[in-house]
Design a protein around this motif. Structure first.
Motif, short mmCIF file in Angstrom:
data_model
loop_
_atom_site.label_atom_id
_atom_site.label_comp_id
_atom_site.label_asym_id
_atom_site.label_seq_id
_atom_site.Cartn_x
_atom_site.Cartn_y
_atom_site.Cartn_z
N MET A 94 55.68 2.52 -6.44
CA MET A 94 54.31 2.90 -6.10
C MET A 94 53.98 4.28 -6.66
O MET A 94 52.87 4.51 -7.16
N SER A 95 54.93 5.20 -6.57
CA SER A 95 54.71 6.54 -7.11
C SER A 95 54.49 6.50 -8.62
O SER A 95 53.57 7.15 -9.15
N ILE A 96 55.31 5.73 -9.31
CA ILE A 96 55.18 5.62 -10.77
C ILE A 96 53.86 4.97 -11.13
O ILE A 96 53.16 5.42 -12.05
N ALA A 97 53.50 3.91 -10.42
CA ALA A 97 52.24 3.21 -10.71
C ALA A 97 51.05 4.14 -10.52
O ALA A 97 50.13 4.18 -11.36
N ARG A 98 51.05 4.90 -9.44
CA ARG A 98 49.93 5.82 -9.20
C ARG A 98 49.82 6.87 -10.30
O ARG A 98 48.72 7.22 -10.75
N ALA A 99 50.98 7.37 -10.75
CA ALA A 99 50.96 8.41 -11.77
C ALA A 99 50.39 7.90 -13.09
O ALA A 99 49.58 8.58 -13.74
N PHE A 100 50.78 6.70 -13.50
CA PHE A 100 50.26 6.16 -14.77
C PHE A 100 48.79 5.77 -14.64
O PHE A 100 48.00 5.97 -15.58
N VAL B 265 48.45 -0.85 -15.20
CA VAL B 265 49.77 -1.08 -14.61
C VAL B 265 49.89 -2.52 -14.12
O VAL B 265 48.98 -3.06 -13.48
N VAL B 266 51.03 -3.14 -14.44
CA VAL B 266 51.37 -4.48 -13.96
C VAL B 266 52.59 -4.35 -13.05
O VAL B 266 53.57 -3.69 -13.40
N LEU B 267 52.53 -4.96 -11.88
CA LEU B 267 53.66 -4.96 -10.95
C LEU B 267 54.13 -6.39 -10.71
O LEU B 267 53.32 -7.30 -10.53
N GLY B 268 55.44 -6.58 -10.72
CA GLY B 268 56.03 -7.88 -10.40
C GLY B 268 57.42 -7.67 -9.84
O GLY B 268 57.86 -6.55 -9.61
N GLY B 269 58.14 -8.76 -9.61
CA GLY B 269 59.49 -8.65 -9.10
C GLY B 269 59.61 -9.16 -7.67
O GLY B 269 58.62 -9.60 -7.06
N PRO B 270 60.82 -9.12 -7.10
CA PRO B 270 61.07 -9.73 -5.79
C PRO B 270 60.16 -9.26 -4.67
O PRO B 270 59.63 -10.06 -3.91
N HIS B 271 59.95 -7.93 -4.54
CA HIS B 271 59.19 -7.49 -3.38
C HIS B 271 57.69 -7.72 -3.56
O HIS B 271 56.97 -7.90 -2.57
#
Length: 509
Positions: free
Chosen positions: A82-88, A95-101
């Motif tokens: 979340m920190s990295i996504a907010r920064a970019f 920003v694209v987010l995926g994965g188990p959680h």
């Protein structure tokens, strides 16, 4: 178009219980390569300029000229992701987010990214790539269960392989068991899907060519389907140390019921699968019953462990504390249990209810979920649970788990377990034994550095001397003993002042 693929560092903290990074070294080293981002990278077309970042071994480059940043998120990576996504996004980068959680709790990430990939990526990869290249990514893509026979091999050529000790090949997804605290079956399912043996061997060969001599067969339960496992082990045995190859040490995850299959255990050893993580959890049948850990019930766990290790498959065991039936005596009980087993390395963990699991739903309904840590903790993370325990406070559970961890790492106790382990563990097949004069590879460096730095501590030095002596007495187990020693010293290093400058590479945005 440029895409920056990131695997965030886990948020366990230096006092956590993880084993993801090698500690106290001059430069960060991952215990295992980041398979998630390498797997995703395989589906990007050639016209996309890709860069991979495993934050365990290198800091995120916030100045990367990416058009898109894609972040793969498991439970322990949520805060960093979340920190990295907010920064970019603050810099105007999509920003694209995926994965188990993300698959388990997509609502948690609403508004954090421009696009969410929920579920497994492979079934929606074609549509995703088409939309990406056309500049019209949808807010969400929902993937179904992937056919592992049709998956593409990971792009390890894009990963910094010199900074990881072990390679990774995913061999299946899913697990048929129903432990109530397990989130894996919630997003991968209880019908296990298998990668064909020939594809596994091809990926193993790729990692071998990149210099890996330790490879994790990533599997939620490697031995649960005996015929499939036997076929794969036969293929690996035919490959390992054949045609002039150096021997490779494999590791995986399995359940203790493999002790009922001595033939399968023998095949494991012959193939070079000499290490496995096994979730023993507890010696309490009452706790195993309440958690639906049925595969561990109605058996003598000490006897079962003796059979597994005696067949040549060394174990790292999970121990769990904080079940409703656990009172303040559970810590000493778990310690006594652990000291009777031929196992050097343990991963003590507090019972945590990951979001979307039956345990979470039950604790939520009972008003026992502590919301401030619900979304950010995994069962192998820190020692503070998100459940209000039945017979102790959360602080008492954390304190007791920390005591258990420190007691198991105590040099005197470790030496006792090393001595028992060395008496019990079965010999490595001669064709898989590395010569004592074999030229060290680049990946031998971190172990040598860890041995050198650890030997400054009197207690660690005694353990090193003990293992050296045991290795001389049983040379066919030398590789197993040294691997166990490396894991032990890495865990000890987390507690040492000299290790504080090492560990995970991280840059703050």
């Amino acid at each position: 178009m440029r895409v920056y693929l990131i695997a965030p560092a886990p948020d366990f903290g230096r006092d956590g219980l993880d084993e993801d990074s090698a500690m106290g070294l001059d430069r960060p080293v991952a215990m295992q390569a980041a398979a998630g981002i390498a797997t995703i990278a395989a589906y990007f077309p050639d016209e996309v300029d890709l860069r991979l970042c495993d934050e365990i071994i290198e800091p995120v480059d916030y100045d990367d000229p990416a058009d898109y940043v894609a972040i793969s998120v498991n439970v322990a990576q949520v805060p960093r992701a979340m920190s990295i996504a907010r920064a970019f996004r603050a810099k105007g980068i999509r920003v694209v987010l995926g994965g188990p959680h993300v698959s388990l709790a997509p609502d948690l990430f609403e508004g954090t990214a421009d696009c969410l990939v929920v579920g497994e990526f492979e079934p929606v990869a074609g549509a995703f790539m088409e939309d990406l290249l056309a500049g019209r990514l949808k807010p969400r893509y929902d993937g179904s269960k992937a056919d592992l026979a049709a998956t593409l091999p990971p792009r390890w050529d894009l990963y910094d392989n010199e900074r990881a000790l072990a390679g990774v090949v995913q061999t299946s997804r899913g697990c048929p068991f129903e432990c109530n605290f397990c989130d894996v079956i919630q997003y991968l399912g209880r019908v296990q899907r298998h990668k064909p043996a020939e594809k596994v061997v091809q990926e193993v060969q790729t990692l071998y060519d990149l210099g890996y001599r330790q490879i994790n067969l990533s599997d939620d339960n490697f031995t649960v389907y005996r015929q499939r496992t036997s076929t794969l082990l036969s293929a690996l045995a035919d490959w390992n140390a054949a045609d002039g190859r150096q021997p490779v040490s494999f590791m995986t995850q399995m359940s203790i019921d493999v002790a009922k299959s001595p033939d399968l255990l023998g095949k494991c050893s012959q193939a070079g699968l000499r290490f496995a993580f096994v979730g023993l959890e507890t010696s309490s049948e009452e706790a195993l019953t309440e958690s639906r850990k049925r595969q561990n019930l109605r058996v003598d766990l000490v006897e079962q462990c003796m059979k597994v290790v005696g067949a040549g498959v060394s174990m790292t065991a999970g121990l769990m504390l904080g079940f409703d039936s656990d009172d303040l005596s559970c810590f000493e009980r778990q310690f006594s249990f652990a000291m009777t087993l031929p196992i050097v390395m343990y991963r003590p963990a507090v019972l945590v209810a990951p979001v979307a699991t039956p345990l979470y739903d039950a604790m939520k309904a009972a008003g026992r979920i502590v919301e401030d840590v619900t979304q950010t903790r995994a069962s192998t993370a820190g020692t503070m649970t998100n459940i209000q325990p039945m017979q102790m406070t959360r602080a008492q559970l954390a304190e007791g788990t920390d005591w258990l961890k420190r007691s198991l790492l105590d040099p005197e106790n470790a030496i006792r377990r090393f001595e028992l382990y060395a008496r019990v563990v079965g010999d490595c097949p001669p064709h898989l034994v590395r010569g004592v004069r074999e030229v060290p590879t680049a990946r031998s460096g971190p172990l040598i550095e860890l041995l050198t730095k650890s030997s400054r501590d009197r207690g660690a030095r005694r353990v090193i001397e003990c293992v050296s002596d045991l290795s001389r007495k049983r040379p066919l187990t030398r590789g197993d003993l040294m691997q166990a020693l490396g894991l032990y010293l890495n865990s000890c290093a987390r507690q040492q002042p000299w290790a504080r400058a090492g560990g995970t590479a991280r840059a703050v945005a």
